[in-house]
Design an enzyme around this catalytic site. Sequence first.
Site, PDB file in Angstrom:
ATOM      1  N   SER A   1      40.059  41.831  50.705  1.00 35.27           N
ATOM      2  CA  SER A   1      39.826  42.743  49.705  1.00 35.27           C
ATOM      3  C   SER A   1      40.996  43.022  48.716  1.00 35.27           C
ATOM      4  O   SER A   1      42.118  42.324  48.927  1.00 35.27           O
ATOM      5  CB  SER A   1      38.982  43.818  50.168  1.00 35.27           C
ATOM      6  N   ASN A   2      41.145  44.194  48.232  1.00 36.22           N
ATOM      7  CA  ASN A   2      42.268  44.459  47.476  1.00 36.22           C
ATOM      8  C   ASN A   2      42.350  46.218  47.174  1.00 36.22           C
ATOM      9  O   ASN A   2      41.384  46.769  47.556  1.00 36.22           O
ATOM     10  CB  ASN A   2      42.301  43.609  45.943  1.00 36.22           C
ATOM     11  N   PRO A   3      43.341  46.713  46.603  1.00 36.33           N
ATOM     12  CA  PRO A   3      43.741  48.088  46.569  1.00 36.33           C
ATOM     13  C   PRO A   3      42.824  48.900  45.295  1.00 36.33           C
ATOM     14  O   PRO A   3      42.847  49.842  45.177  1.00 36.33           O
ATOM     15  CB  PRO A   3      45.070  48.314  46.314  1.00 36.33           C
ATOM     16  N   SER A   4      41.755  48.108  44.651  1.00 30.43           N
ATOM     17  CA  SER A   4      41.143  48.890  43.660  1.00 30.43           C
ATOM     18  C   SER A   4      40.229  49.875  44.087  1.00 30.43           C
ATOM     19  O   SER A   4      39.525  49.959  45.212  1.00 30.43           O
ATOM     20  CB  SER A   4      40.085  47.749  42.873  1.00 30.43           C
TER      21      SER A   4
ATOM     22  N   ALA B   1      38.206  44.346  40.418  1.00 28.92           N
ATOM     23  CA  ALA B   1      39.061  43.236  40.835  1.00 28.92           C
ATOM     24  C   ALA B   1      38.329  42.449  41.902  1.00 28.92           C
ATOM     25  O   ALA B   1      37.969  43.076  42.963  1.00 28.92           O
ATOM     26  CB  ALA B   1      40.109  44.182  41.549  1.00 28.92           C
TER      27      ALA B   1
END
Length: 224
Positions: free
Chosen positions: A33-36, A102
């Site tokens: 995943s990512n930090p959004s 994102a």
Amino acid sequence: METDPSIEKDGRMRVVVTAGPTREHLDPVRFLSNPSTGKMGYAVAQEAAKRGYEVILVSGPVSLPTPRGVKRVDVVSARDMLLKVREALCGGGEQVLVSVAAIADWRPKTYSSKKLKKSSMTGVIELVRNPDILKTINSEMRRGKLPKAKLVGFAAETGDPLQEAARKCRAKGLEFVVANDVTAKDAGFAVDTNRASLVFANGNVETLNLMSKRALARIIVDKL
Ligand code: PMT
């Protein structure tokens, strides 16, 4: 294609907003995943609802409350998000998609429905490409498989944001791209402010100062 009955059209211009990250699971407890956090996308949805548009927010996993007057559809992966965006755009009429999410470009090739044992893992995860949602929607619209919608994208950049944003604008058939440099401390992921440039399909660029995500959302919704 069947439309989700909970998102049947009600006559107003429909604004579909994607927000937050996607999660691409390897097994029930591990994912890419990512930090959004959804802050930027939720601000756009909130502002569009305040202006009286019909708003459908297709949201990845975040911990924000649903803005008043917004229909929220929760998803986990990029492929789920594509399905729900398609359903939301099936109604026709005047509609816009603002893709703030994102979205993971890659996912693990295989999914194990049981938690993988450490001893069975090799340390290498094989990945396959996810669909590009904006590109897919644009291509389906051009082939008459989906009703027309205006498309607006974001560009999370760490290098030359304007050049890359202009390329994405052309490649994805967008009206404009909101380019933000996600290496800045006060812009991009997980903060309440953003610093962006609007890059239009005709090559025009509007460079904006540092402002709250709510204020940037107001400028974006003005352009819809
Ligand atoms: O949620 P916050 O914490 O508030 O953070 C906000 C943000 C940094 C996530 C937001 O401002 C932002 O930049 N969103 C876009 C992130 C991104 O994925 O950018 P990209 O340059 O990789 O993608 C370009 C565009 O294509 C985006 O509109 C994206 O939604 C879309 N995309 C990307 C990948 C994919 N598979 N399909 C897509 O449609």
